[in-house]
Design a protein around this motif. Structure first.
Motif, PDB file in Angstrom:
ATOM      1  N   THR A  72       0.826  -1.204   0.000  1.00  0.00           N
ATOM      2  CA  THR A  72       0.000   0.000   0.000  1.00  0.00           C
ATOM      3  C   THR A  72       0.859   1.253   0.000  1.00  0.00           C
ATOM      4  O   THR A  72       0.606   2.202  -0.755  1.00  0.00           O
ATOM      5  CB  THR A  72      -0.931   0.005   1.226  1.00  0.00           C
ATOM      6  N   LEU A  73       1.895   1.279   0.840  1.00  0.00           N
ATOM      7  CA  LEU A  73       2.775   2.439   0.907  1.00  0.00           C
ATOM      8  C   LEU A  73       3.497   2.663  -0.420  1.00  0.00           C
ATOM      9  O   LEU A  73       3.691   3.805  -0.849  1.00  0.00           O
ATOM     10  CB  LEU A  73       3.790   2.252   2.039  1.00  0.00           C
ATOM     11  N   ASP A  74       3.885   1.576  -1.073  1.00  0.00           N
ATOM     12  CA  ASP A  74       4.537   1.676  -2.375  1.00  0.00           C
ATOM     13  C   ASP A  74       3.601   2.334  -3.387  1.00  0.00           C
ATOM     14  O   ASP A  74       4.002   3.238  -4.139  1.00  0.00           O
ATOM     15  CB  ASP A  74       4.946   0.286  -2.842  1.00  0.00           C
ATOM     16  N   LEU A  75       2.347   1.899  -3.396  1.00  0.00           N
ATOM     17  CA  LEU A  75       1.361   2.470  -4.318  1.00  0.00           C
ATOM     18  C   LEU A  75       1.025   3.911  -3.929  1.00  0.00           C
ATOM     19  O   LEU A  75       0.892   4.781  -4.793  1.00  0.00           O
ATOM     20  CB  LEU A  75       0.099   1.609  -4.314  1.00  0.00           C
ATOM     21  N   TRP A  76       0.895   4.163  -2.642  1.00  0.00           N
ATOM     22  CA  TRP A  76       0.547   5.500  -2.153  1.00  0.00           C
ATOM     23  C   TRP A  76       1.602   6.528  -2.571  1.00  0.00           C
ATOM     24  O   TRP A  76       1.264   7.612  -3.053  1.00  0.00           O
ATOM     25  CB  TRP A  76       0.416   5.457  -0.634  1.00  0.00           C
ATOM     26  N   ARG A  77       2.848   6.184  -2.416  1.00  0.00           N
ATOM     27  CA  ARG A  77       3.911   7.137  -2.754  1.00  0.00           C
ATOM     28  C   ARG A  77       3.886   7.487  -4.234  1.00  0.00           C
ATOM     29  O   ARG A  77       4.177   8.623  -4.620  1.00  0.00           O
ATOM     30  CB  ARG A  77       5.275   6.567  -2.369  1.00  0.00           C
ATOM     31  N   ARG A  78       3.513   6.530  -5.068  1.00  0.00           N
ATOM     32  CA  ARG A  78       3.529   6.761  -6.508  1.00  0.00           C
ATOM     33  C   ARG A  78       2.282   7.444  -7.032  1.00  0.00           C
ATOM     34  O   ARG A  78       2.315   8.047  -8.113  1.00  0.00           O
ATOM     35  CB  ARG A  78       3.720   5.419  -7.229  1.00  0.00           C
ATOM     36  N   THR A  79       1.170   7.383  -6.297  1.00  0.00           N
ATOM     37  CA  THR A  79      -0.103   7.827  -6.875  1.00  0.00           C
ATOM     38  C   THR A  79      -0.874   8.829  -6.029  1.00  0.00           C
ATOM     39  O   THR A  79      -1.909   9.331  -6.479  1.00  0.00           O
ATOM     40  CB  THR A  79      -1.025   6.614  -7.120  1.00  0.00           C
ATOM     41  N   ARG A  80      -0.425   9.141  -4.825  1.00  0.00           N
ATOM     42  CA  ARG A  80      -1.200  10.022  -3.949  1.00  0.00           C
ATOM     43  C   ARG A  80      -1.230  11.454  -4.476  1.00  0.00           C
ATOM     44  O   ARG A  80      -0.369  11.870  -5.266  1.00  0.00           O
ATOM     45  CB  ARG A  80      -0.624  10.017  -2.534  1.00  0.00           C
ATOM     46  N   GLU A  81      -2.213  12.202  -3.993  1.00  0.00           N
ATOM     47  CA  GLU A  81      -2.292  13.612  -4.306  1.00  0.00           C
ATOM     48  C   GLU A  81      -1.169  14.358  -3.580  1.00  0.00           C
ATOM     49  O   GLU A  81      -0.769  13.962  -2.483  1.00  0.00           O
ATOM     50  CB  GLU A  81      -3.649  14.187  -3.868  1.00  0.00           C
ATOM     51  N   PRO A  82      -0.645  15.441  -4.134  1.00  0.00           N
ATOM     52  CA  PRO A  82       0.401  16.204  -3.441  1.00  0.00           C
ATOM     53  C   PRO A  82      -0.074  16.640  -2.054  1.00  0.00           C
ATOM     54  O   PRO A  82      -1.167  17.200  -1.910  1.00  0.00           O
ATOM     55  CB  PRO A  82       0.629  17.408  -4.360  1.00  0.00           C
ATOM     56  N   GLY A  83       0.727  16.353  -1.050  1.00  0.00           N
ATOM     57  CA  GLY A  83       0.387  16.756   0.309  1.00  0.00           C
ATOM     58  C   GLY A  83      -0.587  15.841   1.016  1.00  0.00           C
ATOM     59  O   GLY A  83      -0.880  16.034   2.209  1.00  0.00           O
ATOM     60  N   ALA A  84      -1.132  14.848   0.331  1.00  0.00           N
ATOM     61  CA  ALA A  84      -2.130  13.970   0.947  1.00  0.00           C
ATOM     62  C   ALA A  84      -1.487  13.091   2.016  1.00  0.00           C
ATOM     63  O   ALA A  84      -0.316  12.723   1.923  1.00  0.00           O
ATOM     64  CB  ALA A  84      -2.794  13.095  -0.116  1.00  0.00           C
ATOM     65  N   ARG A  85      -2.285  12.737   3.031  1.00  0.00           N
ATOM     66  CA  ARG A  85      -1.797  11.939   4.142  1.00  0.00           C
ATOM     67  C   ARG A  85      -2.550  10.611   4.217  1.00  0.00           C
ATOM     68  O   ARG A  85      -3.761  10.551   3.980  1.00  0.00           O
ATOM     69  CB  ARG A  85      -1.960  12.673   5.471  1.00  0.00           C
ATOM     70  N   LEU A  86      -1.795   9.561   4.555  1.00  0.00           N
ATOM     71  CA  LEU A  86      -2.364   8.220   4.719  1.00  0.00           C
ATOM     72  C   LEU A  86      -2.235   7.814   6.180  1.00  0.00           C
ATOM     73  O   LEU A  86      -1.162   7.913   6.771  1.00  0.00           O
ATOM     74  CB  LEU A  86      -1.614   7.217   3.839  1.00  0.00           C
ATOM     75  N   HIS A  87      -3.341   7.354   6.748  1.00  0.00           N
ATOM     76  CA  HIS A  87      -3.301   6.800   8.106  1.00  0.00           C
ATOM     77  C   HIS A  87      -3.717   5.338   8.015  1.00  0.00           C
ATOM     78  O   HIS A  87      -4.777   5.008   7.472  1.00  0.00           O
ATOM     79  CB  HIS A  87      -4.235   7.544   9.055  1.00  0.00           C
TER      80      HIS A  87
END
Length: 390
Positions: A72-87
């Motif tokens: 999930t973290l691998d995908l999040w880093r590549r596709t998240r919105e700028p500044g978005a946060r994951l909990h």
């Protein structure tokens, strides 16, 4: 609350680690990472589901090796919105020891950077909640060690997506019981997505009874089918970040500011004089736990808060640490017995608290004493002004 945590007992086979307790594998020998991406990431509609979101909350039952979260973290880093946060919030009754986790992670060299970050903060097998900060991914991971229902009751978040990845219902029924499924629904945001490898009838019926629309879809590898589900309800709209004022720029105020910034909030700090103008400007201070002889939530909170503080100070303000290890002398025999009971609590990592006799206490102090004591190996002496600057 869960009083003791029994770490995972593993057998290593050609298929990877197998749980001795549940007789089940931790990940597919046919491609654990590919299975995770297909069953859990794809099953929850990721990354499309977090597109346009400034904050996304993922929850999981069955942390295991951490593979699902690393993917999930691998995908999040590549596709998240700028500044978005994951909990991320995950629960685990039998956590892997760090050495076992590192051995398992070796199967996925493409996730080495994420593995290193997790292993660097891998929690000790003590009960309760453990936080891992992952600033490089704009993410926070909380792991609850203990019974799934108990940990879910203690968590107050609302998940946008769920990975249900406990061992099979046939071998680990407690993870899939009605109470747990009810708490999953109660801790879900509107329109929450859910994915799991199992198609057991009890799981399908339990999810449906709690408001999920459940579908069977094609499985991965040798598994013919799996489940995807969605909670009825309107999609949650993004709310603006709160405005926060922190009154007082001592160590407590600084800790609050640090925590708020980890959630993307930039507070206004109000201070009458200057940072550390009061007691937080002292040349030295002790970082010691609140010792509680009870075995309930108050004792657990004290232990977890102390271990969290020590981890942050060592990691982010190492220059402020003057020395490690603090000896607390017992006032009398009754106090000595109380300190011994506290040291025996399973809330602490091994050897974190150790009763010492008068001779050992004198050796530690470098002076004569007739009093026994409690050696707190992880306690710190810190320099508050340096701590505040960090």
């Amino acid at each position: 609350m869960t009083e003791t945590i029994k770490p995972a007992e593993l057998d290593w086979t050609g298929e990877g680690p197998v749980s001795r307790v549940f007789g089940d594998v931790y990940f597919s020998a046919e491609g654990g990472l590919e299975e995770t991406r297909a069953v859990f990431l794809g099953g929850c509609g990721l990354p499309e589901a977090w597109s346009g979101r400034s904050r996304y909350v993922l929850a999981e039952t069955g942390f295991g090796t951490g593979l699902n979260i690393m993917a999930t973290l691998d995908l999040w880093r590549r596709t998240r919105e700028p500044g978005a946060r994951l909990h991320v919030f995950s629960v685990e009754a039998h956590p892997l020891l760090r050495a076992d986790a590192a051995r398992a992670h070796a199967a996925w060299p493409e996730l080495a950077g994420i593995s290193e970050a997790l292993l660097d903060q891998w929690p000790k097998p003590t009960p309760g909640f453990h936080r891992i900060d992952l600033p490089a991914w704009n993410a926070t991971l909380d792991i609850g060690h203990g019974d799934a229902a108990e940990m879910l009751q203690g968590w107050q978040g609302r998940a946008d997506a769920w990975f249900l990845d406990g061992f099979a219902p046939s071998s680990n029924p407690d993870m899939w019981r009605e109470e747990v499924l009810g708490l999953i629904a109660a801790r879900s945001a509107p329109d929450a997505r859910l994915a799991t490898f199992t198609v057991a009838g009890a799981v399908r019926r339990g999810l449906a009874a709690n408001g999920f629309d459940v579908s069977k879809v094609a499985g991965f590898g040798r598994k013919r089918e799996r489940l995807e589900a969605r909670l009825a309800g309107a999609v949650r709209t993004a709310s603006p970040l709160p405005s926060v004022i922190v009154v007082g720029a001592g160590v407590a105020g600084a800790a609050v500011v640090r925590a708020l910034r980890r959630h993307g909030v930039e507070p206004l700090v109000v201070e009458a004089e200057e940072p550390g103008a009061g007691a937080s400007g002292a040349p030295a201070a002790l970082v010691t736990p609140r010792l509680d002889a009870g075995r309930g939530p108050v004792a657990a909170l004290g232990a977890q808060a102390f271990l969290r503080a020590v981890d942050i100070y060592r990691r982010e303000a190492a220059d402020a640490v003057l020395t490690e290890g603090v000896l607390r002398l017992a006032r009398d025999e009754r106090d000595a017995a109380r300190l011994a009971r506290i040291a025996a609590q399973p809330l602490w990592p091994e050897a974190a608290l150790r009763p010492v006799d008068a001779r050992s206490a004198a050796a530690i102090l470098g002076e004569d004493t007739s009093r026994t004591g409690l050696l707190m190996a992880d306690a710190l002496v810190v320099e508050p002004p340096t701590l505040l600057r960090a």
